[in-house]
Each structure stands twice: as structure tokens, then as C-alpha cells.
Design a protein around this motif. Structure first.
Motif, PDB file in Angstrom:
ATOM      1  N   LEU A 124      60.827 -69.102  67.242  1.00  0.00           N
ATOM      2  CA  LEU A 124      61.270 -69.141  65.754  1.00  0.00           C
ATOM      3  C   LEU A 124      61.930 -70.139  65.595  1.00  0.00           C
ATOM      4  O   LEU A 124      63.177 -70.061  65.744  1.00  0.00           O
ATOM      5  CB  LEU A 124      61.484 -67.844  65.277  1.00  0.00           C
ATOM      6  N   GLY A 125      61.474 -71.241  65.054  1.00  0.00           N
ATOM      7  CA  GLY A 125      62.452 -72.590  64.433  1.00  0.00           C
ATOM      8  C   GLY A 125      63.138 -72.267  63.082  1.00  0.00           C
ATOM      9  O   GLY A 125      62.711 -71.249  62.393  1.00  0.00           O
ATOM     10  N   ARG A 126      63.764 -73.089  62.652  1.00  0.00           N
ATOM     11  CA  ARG A 126      64.736 -72.889  61.368  1.00  0.00           C
ATOM     12  C   ARG A 126      63.930 -72.832  60.257  1.00  0.00           C
ATOM     13  O   ARG A 126      64.337 -72.364  59.348  1.00  0.00           O
ATOM     14  CB  ARG A 126      66.131 -73.922  61.545  1.00  0.00           C
ATOM     15  N   GLU A 127      62.698 -73.692  59.998  1.00  0.00           N
ATOM     16  CA  GLU A 127      62.039 -74.002  58.921  1.00  0.00           C
ATOM     17  C   GLU A 127      61.399 -72.400  58.571  1.00  0.00           C
ATOM     18  O   GLU A 127      61.316 -72.120  57.300  1.00  0.00           O
ATOM     19  CB  GLU A 127      60.888 -74.956  59.180  1.00  0.00           C
ATOM     20  N   ALA A 128      61.055 -71.556  59.460  1.00  0.00           N
ATOM     21  CA  ALA A 128      60.736 -70.287  59.341  1.00  0.00           C
ATOM     22  C   ALA A 128      61.652 -69.331  58.919  1.00  0.00           C
ATOM     23  O   ALA A 128      61.113 -68.277  58.080  1.00  0.00           O
ATOM     24  CB  ALA A 128      59.908 -69.790  60.637  1.00  0.00           C
ATOM     25  N   MET A 129      62.744 -69.524  59.452  1.00  0.00           N
ATOM     26  CA  MET A 129      64.048 -68.693  59.008  1.00  0.00           C
ATOM     27  C   MET A 129      64.736 -68.990  57.756  1.00  0.00           C
ATOM     28  O   MET A 129      65.344 -68.187  57.350  1.00  0.00           O
ATOM     29  CB  MET A 129      64.866 -68.873  60.026  1.00  0.00           C
ATOM     30  N   ARG A 130      64.545 -70.173  57.419  1.00  0.00           N
ATOM     31  CA  ARG A 130      65.226 -70.682  56.283  1.00  0.00           C
ATOM     32  C   ARG A 130      65.349 -69.761  54.727  1.00  0.00           C
ATOM     33  O   ARG A 130      64.148 -69.238  54.560  1.00  0.00           O
ATOM     34  CB  ARG A 130      64.702 -71.897  55.728  1.00  0.00           C
ATOM     35  N   LYS A 131      66.341 -69.379  54.365  1.00  0.00           N
ATOM     36  CA  LYS A 131      66.497 -68.334  53.148  1.00  0.00           C
ATOM     37  C   LYS A 131      65.762 -66.989  53.447  1.00  0.00           C
ATOM     38  O   LYS A 131      65.759 -66.269  52.599  1.00  0.00           O
ATOM     39  CB  LYS A 131      65.833 -69.086  51.891  1.00  0.00           C
ATOM     40  N   ARG A 132      65.629 -66.614  54.663  1.00  0.00           N
ATOM     41  CA  ARG A 132      65.089 -65.365  55.032  1.00  0.00           C
ATOM     42  C   ARG A 132      65.845 -64.587  55.961  1.00  0.00           C
ATOM     43  O   ARG A 132      66.254 -63.381  55.855  1.00  0.00           O
ATOM     44  CB  ARG A 132      63.716 -65.406  55.587  1.00  0.00           C
ATOM     45  N   PHE A 133      66.670 -65.427  56.837  1.00  0.00           N
ATOM     46  CA  PHE A 133      67.388 -64.503  57.853  1.00  0.00           C
ATOM     47  C   PHE A 133      68.656 -65.322  58.180  1.00  0.00           C
ATOM     48  O   PHE A 133      68.908 -66.512  57.955  1.00  0.00           O
ATOM     49  CB  PHE A 133      66.335 -64.633  59.074  1.00  0.00           C
ATOM     50  N   VAL A 134      69.673 -64.583  58.758  1.00  0.00           N
ATOM     51  CA  VAL A 134      70.944 -65.236  59.306  1.00  0.00           C
ATOM     52  C   VAL A 134      70.774 -64.716  60.928  1.00  0.00           C
ATOM     53  O   VAL A 134      70.189 -63.722  61.104  1.00  0.00           O
ATOM     54  CB  VAL A 134      72.184 -64.871  58.443  1.00  0.00           C
TER      55      VAL A 134
END
Length: 159
Positions: A124-134
Motif C-alpha cells: 500500500l503506497g502513499r497515494e492510496a493513504m493520502r488524507k486517509r491514514f497516518v
């Protein structure tokens, strides 16, 4: 679905589901160093359906095991060059599908590549995590996965 504005906390590895590909559970490495997300795929074969390019591919969903196979089909979103962590450039198919992590279900782009030699079948890369997860890099399995029983699901752990 999480309706709060607070991002959910992830550990460095999490259980995910890919409902659009009928993958109920997959261990995933959470990698803030990777821009895009990647899914293990073998025998990737493009085909035409309704005038659009699709791919059929196999997936070994279990870590360090290749006997179990799931077969998936998805519409091709794109085909582009990806540079891996070793600096090698390969051309990969990209698909778009839903991912479920904890209480959130959302659409992400996934590149298809062989990950048989990697510990995790999905990254899971940072584009998928952006503004959703820390991410807490010292923790694991902080989010529950719907459909797993408490006996199947690993407990949250710290390194």
C-alpha cells in the motif's frame, strides 16, 4: 465507512480486502516510501471485453505459499513504467479496484507485478493513504478486517 475527519492509524502491516477482485483477506505492507500500490500477480494476460482492454491474472493470496491461487479479472486503467526500490524499471499494467481497510472502503490504483519473492503480496503506497491514514511504524494490524474471525485475525502488536 469512516465519516470522521480524523485519519485512521495504520501499522506497518495490515489486513486488507479487495472486494472488487473477490479477495476477502490479504496481508499488506504499508509503505510510505512507495508512491504507488502494487498487487502480486502472475500469468497476466490482456484481453478485450466490450471494446476495452482487461487483464486476467492469478494471485497467490497467502504469504510464503504458492499452492493457493485466486483468479481475477479487471479493466486496465493504464500501462506505465514503474521504478522499483532497486532502481529497475518495468512496464506494468495498472487497474483500479476497491480496497477495504478497517472501516474505510475506497478505490485505489494497483500495479500488477510478481511479488512471489516478497514477504507481502500487496504493497500500500502513499497515494492510496493520502488524507486517509497516518502510520505508526512500530505497530502492526491496528485495523480490523471485516469477515475474519477473532481466531484468524492477528492482534495489534508493537515491534
Amino acid at each position: 465507512m469512516n465519516t470522521t475527519t480524523e485519519p485512521l492509524m495504520l501499522g506497518w502491516r495490515e489486513w486488507v480486502a479487495l472486494p472488487g477482485l473477490k479477495v476477502p483477506a490479504l496481508k499488506c505492507k504499508v509503505d510510505t516510501g512507495a508512491r504507488s500500490s502494487a498487487l502480486h500477480a502472475f500469468s497476466v494476460v490482456p484481453f478485450e471485453r466490450g471494446g476495452e482492454t482487461w487483464v486476467r491474472f492469478g494471485l497467490h493470496p497467502n504469504q510464503q505459499e504458492t499452492e493457493t491461487e485466486l483468479w481475477c479479472e479487471a479493466k486496465v486503467l493504464d500501462k506505465r513504467n514503474v521504478t522499483d526500490s532497486g532502481g529497475n524499471v518495468t512496464e506494468r499494467y495498472f487497474i483500479q479496484t476497491e480496497v477495504m481497510i478497517g472501516s474505510q472502503c475506497f478505490s485505489i490504483e494497483l500495479s500488477l507485478t510478481s511479488r512471489d519473492t516478497m514477504m507481502f503480496r500487496m504493497l500500500l503506497g502513499r497515494e492510496a493513504m493520502r488524507k486517509r491514514f497516518v502510520v505508526d511504524p512500530g505497530a502492526s494490524y491496528l485495523q480490523p478486517l471485516a469477515g475474519l474471525t477473532s481466531a484468524d485475525e492477528p492482534k495489534a502488536t508493537s515491534l
